[in-house]
Each structure stands twice: as C-alpha cells, then as structure tokens.
Motif scaffolding. Structure first.
Motif, PDB file in Angstrom:
ATOM      1  N   GLY A   1       0.794  -1.235   0.000  1.00  0.00           N
ATOM      2  CA  GLY A   1       0.000   0.000   0.000  1.00  0.00           C
ATOM      3  C   GLY A   1       0.824   1.281   0.000  1.00  0.00           C
ATOM      4  N   TRP A   2       2.093   1.202   0.375  1.00  0.00           N
ATOM      5  CA  TRP A   2       2.956   2.394   0.412  1.00  0.00           C
ATOM      6  C   TRP A   2       3.435   2.798  -0.985  1.00  0.00           C
ATOM      7  CZ3 TRP A   2       4.579  -2.503   1.981  1.00  0.00           C
ATOM      8  CH2 TRP A   2       5.516  -3.121   1.137  1.00  0.00           C
ATOM      9  N   HIS A   3       3.352   1.870  -1.953  1.00  0.00           N
ATOM     10  CA  HIS A   3       3.941   2.140  -3.270  1.00  0.00           C
ATOM     11  C   HIS A   3       3.102   3.163  -4.041  1.00  0.00           C
ATOM     12  CE1 HIS A   3       6.227   1.647  -6.886  1.00  0.00           C
ATOM     13  NE2 HIS A   3       5.100   1.491  -7.548  1.00  0.00           N
TER      14      HIS A   3
ATOM     15  N   VAL B   1      19.388   4.830  -1.850  1.00  0.00           N
ATOM     16  CA  VAL B   1      17.976   4.760  -1.450  1.00  0.00           C
ATOM     17  C   VAL B   1      17.794   3.500  -0.584  1.00  0.00           C
ATOM     18  CG1 VAL B   1      15.574   4.714  -2.243  1.00  0.00           C
ATOM     19  CG2 VAL B   1      17.305   5.906  -3.607  1.00  0.00           C
ATOM     20  N   PRO B   2      17.855   3.660   0.755  1.00  0.00           N
ATOM     21  CA  PRO B   2      17.693   2.493   1.628  1.00  0.00           C
ATOM     22  C   PRO B   2      16.250   1.988   1.617  1.00  0.00           C
ATOM     23  CG  PRO B   2      17.902   4.510   2.936  1.00  0.00           C
ATOM     24  CD  PRO B   2      18.092   4.909   1.504  1.00  0.00           C
ATOM     25  N   LEU B   3      16.091   0.672   1.746  1.00  0.00           N
ATOM     26  CA  LEU B   3      14.754   0.047   1.803  1.00  0.00           C
ATOM     27  C   LEU B   3      13.895   0.561   0.644  1.00  0.00           C
ATOM     28  CD1 LEU B   3      16.061  -0.319   4.643  1.00  0.00           C
ATOM     29  CD2 LEU B   3      13.789  -0.216   5.630  1.00  0.00           C
ATOM     30  N   CYS B   4      14.427   0.359  -0.561  1.00  0.00           N
ATOM     31  CA  CYS B   4      13.937   1.102  -1.734  1.00  0.00           C
ATOM     32  C   CYS B   4      12.659   0.558  -2.347  1.00  0.00           C
ATOM     33  CB  CYS B   4      15.031   1.158  -2.796  1.00  0.00           C
ATOM     34  SG  CYS B   4      15.529  -0.460  -3.427  1.00  0.00           S
ATOM     35  N   GLY B   5      12.263  -0.680  -2.051  1.00  0.00           N
ATOM     36  CA  GLY B   5      11.083  -1.225  -2.715  1.00  0.00           C
ATOM     37  C   GLY B   5      11.271  -1.181  -4.223  1.00  0.00           C
TER      38      GLY B   5
ATOM     39  N   GLY C   1      20.246   1.151  -4.522  1.00  0.00           N
ATOM     40  CA  GLY C   1      19.181   0.830  -3.583  1.00  0.00           C
ATOM     41  C   GLY C   1      19.513  -0.448  -2.831  1.00  0.00           C
ATOM     42  N   VAL C   2      18.855  -0.618  -1.691  1.00  0.00           N
ATOM     43  CA  VAL C   2      18.918  -1.926  -1.016  1.00  0.00           C
ATOM     44  C   VAL C   2      17.494  -2.300  -0.645  1.00  0.00           C
ATOM     45  CG1 VAL C   2      19.394  -1.001   1.315  1.00  0.00           C
ATOM     46  CG2 VAL C   2      20.007  -3.358   0.759  1.00  0.00           C
ATOM     47  N   GLU C   3      17.173  -3.558  -0.882  1.00  0.00           N
ATOM     48  CA  GLU C   3      15.794  -4.019  -0.694  1.00  0.00           C
ATOM     49  C   GLU C   3      15.810  -5.511  -0.376  1.00  0.00           C
ATOM     50  OE1 GLU C   3      12.533  -2.960  -0.508  1.00  0.00           O
ATOM     51  OE2 GLU C   3      12.199  -5.105  -0.286  1.00  0.00           O
ATOM     52  N   LEU C   4      15.108  -5.838   0.725  1.00  0.00           N
ATOM     53  CA  LEU C   4      15.048  -7.225   1.199  1.00  0.00           C
ATOM     54  C   LEU C   4      14.441  -8.166   0.155  1.00  0.00           C
ATOM     55  CD1 LEU C   4      15.880  -8.329   3.954  1.00  0.00           C
ATOM     56  CD2 LEU C   4      13.560  -7.892   4.765  1.00  0.00           C
ATOM     57  N   SER C   5      13.406  -7.703  -0.525  1.00  0.00           N
ATOM     58  CA  SER C   5      12.650  -8.591  -1.413  1.00  0.00           C
ATOM     59  C   SER C   5      13.202  -8.577  -2.839  1.00  0.00           C
ATOM     60  CB  SER C   5      11.180  -8.156  -1.434  1.00  0.00           C
ATOM     61  OG  SER C   5      10.525  -8.731  -2.529  1.00  0.00           O
ATOM     62  N   ALA C   6      13.622  -9.749  -3.305  1.00  0.00           N
ATOM     63  CA  ALA C   6      14.096  -9.867  -4.693  1.00  0.00           C
ATOM     64  C   ALA C   6      12.945  -9.615  -5.667  1.00  0.00           C
ATOM     65  CB  ALA C   6      14.703 -11.249  -4.914  1.00  0.00           C
TER      66      ALA C   6
ATOM     67  N   PHE D   1      19.623  -4.583   4.536  1.00  0.00           N
ATOM     68  CA  PHE D   1      20.291  -3.285   4.733  1.00  0.00           C
ATOM     69  C   PHE D   1      21.410  -3.386   5.772  1.00  0.00           C
ATOM     70  CE2 PHE D   1      20.407   0.274   7.766  1.00  0.00           C
ATOM     71  CZ  PHE D   1      20.848   1.316   6.956  1.00  0.00           C
ATOM     72  N   PHE D   2      21.154  -4.145   6.851  1.00  0.00           N
ATOM     73  CA  PHE D   2      22.104  -4.185   7.965  1.00  0.00           C
ATOM     74  C   PHE D   2      23.388  -4.951   7.610  1.00  0.00           C
ATOM     75  CE2 PHE D   2      17.984  -3.259   9.844  1.00  0.00           C
ATOM     76  CZ  PHE D   2      18.291  -2.145  10.625  1.00  0.00           C
ATOM     77  N   GLN D   3      23.394  -5.614   6.445  1.00  0.00           N
ATOM     78  CA  GLN D   3      24.593  -6.323   5.988  1.00  0.00           C
ATOM     79  C   GLN D   3      25.392  -5.508   4.966  1.00  0.00           C
ATOM     80  OE1 GLN D   3      25.463  -9.169   7.431  1.00  0.00           O
ATOM     81  NE2 GLN D   3      23.605  -8.905   8.642  1.00  0.00           N
TER      82      GLN D   3
ATOM     83  N   ILE E   1      10.675   5.076   8.832  1.00  0.00           N
ATOM     84  CA  ILE E   1       9.335   4.924   9.419  1.00  0.00           C
ATOM     85  C   ILE E   1       8.717   3.542   9.157  1.00  0.00           C
ATOM     86  CG2 ILE E   1       8.844   7.411   9.396  1.00  0.00           C
ATOM     87  CD1 ILE E   1       6.982   6.863   6.962  1.00  0.00           C
ATOM     88  N   ALA E   2       9.421   2.713   8.386  1.00  0.00           N
ATOM     89  CA  ALA E   2       8.954   1.332   8.181  1.00  0.00           C
ATOM     90  C   ALA E   2       9.363   0.443   9.352  1.00  0.00           C
ATOM     91  CB  ALA E   2       9.525   0.773   6.878  1.00  0.00           C
ATOM     92  N   LEU E   3      10.286   0.956  10.182  1.00  0.00           N
ATOM     93  CA  LEU E   3      10.900   0.109  11.214  1.00  0.00           C
ATOM     94  C   LEU E   3      10.357   0.429  12.607  1.00  0.00           C
ATOM     95  CD1 LEU E   3      14.554   0.464   9.877  1.00  0.00           C
ATOM     96  CD2 LEU E   3      12.927  -1.392   9.415  1.00  0.00           C
TER      97      LEU E   3
HETATM   98  C1  LIG Z   1       7.382   0.831   3.421  1.00  0.00           C
HETATM   99  S1  LIG Z   1       8.337   0.115   2.183  1.00  0.00           S
HETATM  100  C2  LIG Z   1       9.023   1.551   1.387  1.00  0.00           C
HETATM  101  C3  LIG Z   1       9.644   1.266   0.055  1.00  0.00           C
HETATM  102  C4  LIG Z   1      10.172   2.508  -0.672  1.00  0.00           C
HETATM  103  N1  LIG Z   1      11.088   3.269   0.126  1.00  0.00           N
HETATM  104  C5  LIG Z   1       9.053   3.375  -1.167  1.00  0.00           C
HETATM  105  O1  LIG Z   1       9.008   4.551  -0.814  1.00  0.00           O
HETATM  106  O2  LIG Z   1       8.211   2.879  -1.958  1.00  0.00           O
HETATM  107  C6  LIG Z   1       9.690  -0.550   3.108  1.00  0.00           C
HETATM  108  C7  LIG Z   1      10.561  -1.493   2.295  1.00  0.00           C
HETATM  109  O3  LIG Z   1      11.689  -1.870   3.067  1.00  0.00           O
HETATM  110  C8  LIG Z   1      12.010  -3.212   2.782  1.00  0.00           C
HETATM  111  N2  LIG Z   1      12.815  -3.684   3.935  1.00  0.00           N
HETATM  112  C9  LIG Z   1      12.372  -3.886   5.201  1.00  0.00           C
HETATM  113  N3  LIG Z   1      13.389  -4.265   5.991  1.00  0.00           N
HETATM  114  C10 LIG Z   1      14.505  -4.276   5.207  1.00  0.00           C
HETATM  115  C11 LIG Z   1      15.883  -4.581   5.451  1.00  0.00           C
HETATM  116  N4  LIG Z   1      16.329  -4.952   6.675  1.00  0.00           N
HETATM  117  N5  LIG Z   1      16.748  -4.515   4.423  1.00  0.00           N
HETATM  118  C12 LIG Z   1      16.331  -4.139   3.184  1.00  0.00           C
HETATM  119  N6  LIG Z   1      15.023  -3.836   2.892  1.00  0.00           N
HETATM  120  C13 LIG Z   1      14.142  -3.901   3.891  1.00  0.00           C
HETATM  121  C14 LIG Z   1      10.669  -3.890   2.589  1.00  0.00           C
HETATM  122  O4  LIG Z   1      10.739  -5.080   1.846  1.00  0.00           O
HETATM  123  C15 LIG Z   1       9.866  -2.795   1.875  1.00  0.00           C
HETATM  124  O5  LIG Z   1       9.938  -2.928   0.484  1.00  0.00           O
END
Ligand SMILES: C[S@@+](CC[C@H](N)C(=O)[O-])C[C@H]1O[C@@H](n2cnc3c(N)ncnc32)[C@H](O)[C@@H]1O
Length: 216
Positions: A14-16, A41-45, A62-67, A104-106, A125-127
């Motif tokens: 929903g944030w996208h 761009v951290p946690l870039c989605g 960018g860094v993003e958990l989900s491939a 991100f933390f790696q 704010i995602a954390l």
């Molecule tokens: C709320 S979304 C925001 C995405 C993007 N910044 C945007 O504005 O559309 C948070 C993103 O952070 C990713 N994420 C959460 N924890 C993460 C981590 N430890 N390392 C990398 N990505 C992470 C999630 O998969 C998710 O895509």
C-alpha cells in the motif's frame, strides 16, 4: 515484526506510488547534487523515486530485502539488468542503477563508496522503534562524511492506529540523528485530509515532515 517478503508475495504494498514523491521533487536541491552523483535509497522497494533520480542525471544504489521488488522494478520500468552474487546479496545492475537485494544491515561502506547523498522515504518509518536506532547507527557507519540526506517522516498519534508506517516525531528524529549529523527541518504540515485510511480510523492528525541532514 512485519514479514516484508510475504507482503511482496501477497502484493500488499500500500505504500507504493506510481508517481515520484512531490517532496523529493520540491526539496531535491537541498542535496546539492552534481550530474552523475550517486544517491543511496535504503529500503527502496520498487520506488518510482529512483526513476526520477535517474532521469535527473544521477546514479542510484538501492537496497531491498525482497528480490521480487527488485525484479518488478526492472520489469515495470523496462530496464535491462544483470544479476550477480556479492557478499550475501543478489545484485541487480543496470546502466545507472544497482539494487542490492538483501538486508540493509549487511551492507558495507565499500558498497556505498561513491554515494554522496541518501534519500529516505518510508525507510526509517517502516521500522519499529528499537530497529530505528540500529538503522541510524548502521547508516552512519556506511556513508561518508559530508553525505547529505533527505528524510521524509510521518507523525500521528500512535495510540490511535498501529504501524507500519510508524509515527516518528521531530524529537525522535533530532535524538536519532543527534550524534554526527546536522539536522534541518524543511517542512512539516498536517495532511489528514489526504489520508482516508487514517480518517477512517479517526486519527486526529498526520504530520508529514521533510528534513535535510548532513553527516559531519
Ligand atoms: C514501506 S516500504 C518503502 C519502500 C520505498 N522506500 C518506497 O518509498 O516505496 C519498506 C521497504 O523496506 C524493505 N525492507 C524492510 N526491511 C529491510 C531490510 N532490513 N533490508 C532491506 N530492505 C528492507 C521492505 O521489503 C519494503 O519494500
């Protein structure tokens, strides 16, 4: 704890947004970028903000958990990419953009050696609170001195609705970034009229804030 991988699988994202963020466009000048500069761009989605940055002539890491998010980003924007493995990350690379798929933390400072600016929209704010402290500590450790950052946050009465996105007020931003960063609040306003989800939950207000920070 949010299961981000599952959220991407279920398409609960929903944030996208399909257009670049208006605050990035309004305040990008505060990053004092030159053509060819690299923005992290951290946690870039699969954020369209990365497309905006590329189109302005910058490079993006960018860094993003989900491939899945990384794959969708390149497919939806019709960008040809290559994938390699690097220190625990799957790295999705194209001409002016590289997305590290992993935690991100790696991420290390070597991987961000060319970065001169950071753009944080919906990352901090995602954390949850405890992780926000670790996020800022790690971010500090992987960016160079002089690095500027645009930070977008939300603040609302956390007791009235649960996160993510989590409420992060000005005092928290100042305290998180107190050690090692200059911090300037550029804008803050109540935008409840444009937030139907928060209105439906009878949330009193939702402040949207933009900060410019600089690591010293
Ligand atoms: C709320 S979304 C925001 C995405 C993007 N910044 C945007 O504005 O559309 C948070 C993103 O952070 C990713 N994420 C959460 N924890 C993460 C981590 N430890 N390392 C990398 N990505 C992470 C999630 O998969 C998710 O895509």
């Amino acid at each position: 704890m949010t299961d981000w991988i599952q959220r991407w699988k279920d398409n609960k994202i929903g944030w996208h947004r399909d257009v670049p963020n208006s605050k990035l466009i309004e305040f990008i000048n505060h990053l004092q970028l030159s053509p060819g500069d690299t923005v992290f761009v951290p946690l870039c989605g699969k954020s369209k903000d990365m497309i905006y940055l590329i189109r302005q002539g910058y490079k993006v890491i960018g860094v993003e958990l989900s491939a899945l998010a990384a794959k969708q980003f390149f497919a939806e924007n019709k960008i040809v990419y290559q994938v390699t493995q690097e220190k625990g990350f799957e790295v999705y690379r194209a001409v002016n953009i590289c997305i590290y798929s992993g935690d991100f933390f790696q991420l290390t400072s070597q991987q961000l050696s060319n970065v001169v600016a950071v753009y944080d929209r919906a990352a901090l704010i995602a954390l949850p609170a405890g992780l926000r402290v670790k996020y800022v500590q790690h971010l500090y450790s992987i960016i160079v001195k002089g690095c500027r950052m645009l930070l977008l946050t939300l603040n609302y009465p956390q007791s009235q609705i649960s996160g993510p996105p989590y409420a992060v007020n000005k005092d928290e931003v100042v305290s998180l970034y107190n050690d090692g960063f200059e911090c300037q609040l550029l804008q803050c306003f109540n935008d409840i009229k444009n937030e139907p989800k928060f209105q439906r939950s009878n949330v009193d207000f939702i402040e949207k804030a933009t900060y410019c920070l600089r690591k010293y």
